[in-house]
Design an enzyme around this catalytic site. Structure first.
Site, short mmCIF file in Angstrom:
data_model
loop_
_atom_site.label_atom_id
_atom_site.label_comp_id
_atom_site.label_asym_id
_atom_site.label_seq_id
_atom_site.Cartn_x
_atom_site.Cartn_y
_atom_site.Cartn_z
N ASP A 1 -10.56 3.48 -1.86
CA ASP A 1 -10.48 4.77 -2.54
C ASP A 1 -11.27 4.73 -3.84
O ASP A 1 -10.82 5.21 -4.88
CB ASP A 1 -9.02 5.16 -2.81
N VAL B 1 1.94 8.05 -14.14
CA VAL B 1 1.54 6.90 -14.95
C VAL B 1 1.84 7.21 -16.41
O VAL B 1 1.52 8.30 -16.90
CB VAL B 1 0.04 6.58 -14.77
N LYS C 1 3.26 2.52 -13.88
CA LYS C 1 3.03 3.40 -12.74
C LYS C 1 4.34 3.48 -11.96
O LYS C 1 4.87 2.45 -11.52
CB LYS C 1 1.91 2.79 -11.89
N GLY D 1 -0.76 12.16 -6.49
CA GLY D 1 -0.02 12.49 -5.29
C GLY D 1 1.15 11.56 -5.03
O GLY D 1 2.17 11.97 -4.48
N GLY E 1 -0.87 10.41 -16.73
CA GLY E 1 -1.43 10.88 -15.48
C GLY E 1 -0.37 11.14 -14.44
O GLY E 1 0.74 10.59 -14.49
#
Length: 179
Positions: free
Chosen positions: A135, A28, A43, A24, A21
């Site tokens: 989030d 990852v 990450k 912004g 992944g």
């Protein structure tokens, strides 16, 4: 820092398997933690953001806040560090799909309720520990292949005691579609 590729060793601790992944703030990777021979999610703060002290602090806040959360429905943090001036978080790797992907496929009412119950349990636990996610969205809810749900990406989380100036009064954080 140069691009991280499959087969690279990162921080002399992790063997990169693949990038899974990009967002912004970070990239990852699925990686193997070499000394423990386990698959983890690595990450890494994007290089252009790693130079900004505020962004570094915001990124590492995820690990700090989430490290206090020991719950079956919250991704576990294993360690943090810095490699060649790029902060990283080594965390639990969840083999499965995001809720965002599963919603596109379609979910039964029963399965939807099961997911809601597990997410609610995770958030209730976090709130008891005075941590707010800020989030929560389908892309940050991971569903393992065995059906266990994990709330992930606590990068915008905030604690009751958090007095940092990473968000200013009137500043909005999160994903607008889910706020």
């Amino acid at each position: 820092m140069a691009t991280i590729n499959k087969g690279d060793t990162f921080a002399n601790k992790f063997s990169i398997i693949e990038r899974v992944g990009i967002g912004g703030m970070c990239e990852v990777y699925r990686a193997e933690q070499i000394d423990l021979q386990r698959v983890i999610a690595l990450k890494v703060l994007r290089e252009e953001l790693a130079k900004d002290p505020t962004e570094r602090e915001r990124f590492l806040r995820e690990a700090k806040n989430c490290s206090h959360l020991n719950h079956p429905n919250i991704t576990a943090i294993y360690e943090t560090g810095v490699c060649k001036e790029q902060p990283y978080i080594a965390m639990e790797y969840v083999e499965g799909q995001t809720l965002e992907f599963l919603l596109q496929e379609g979910l039964s009412q029963k399965w939807s309720l099961t997911i809601i119950q597990q997410v609610s349990a995770a958030l209730e636990y976090a709130h008891e520990k005075k941590i707010i996610h800020r989030d929560l969205k389908p892309a940050n809810i991971l569903v393992r292949n065995d059906g266990e749900v994990k709330v992930a990406d606590w990068g915008l989380s905030k604690t009751e005691k958090d007095e940092s100036n990473l968000t200013k009064t009137g500043m909005v954080v999160g994903t607008p579609q889910y706020m």
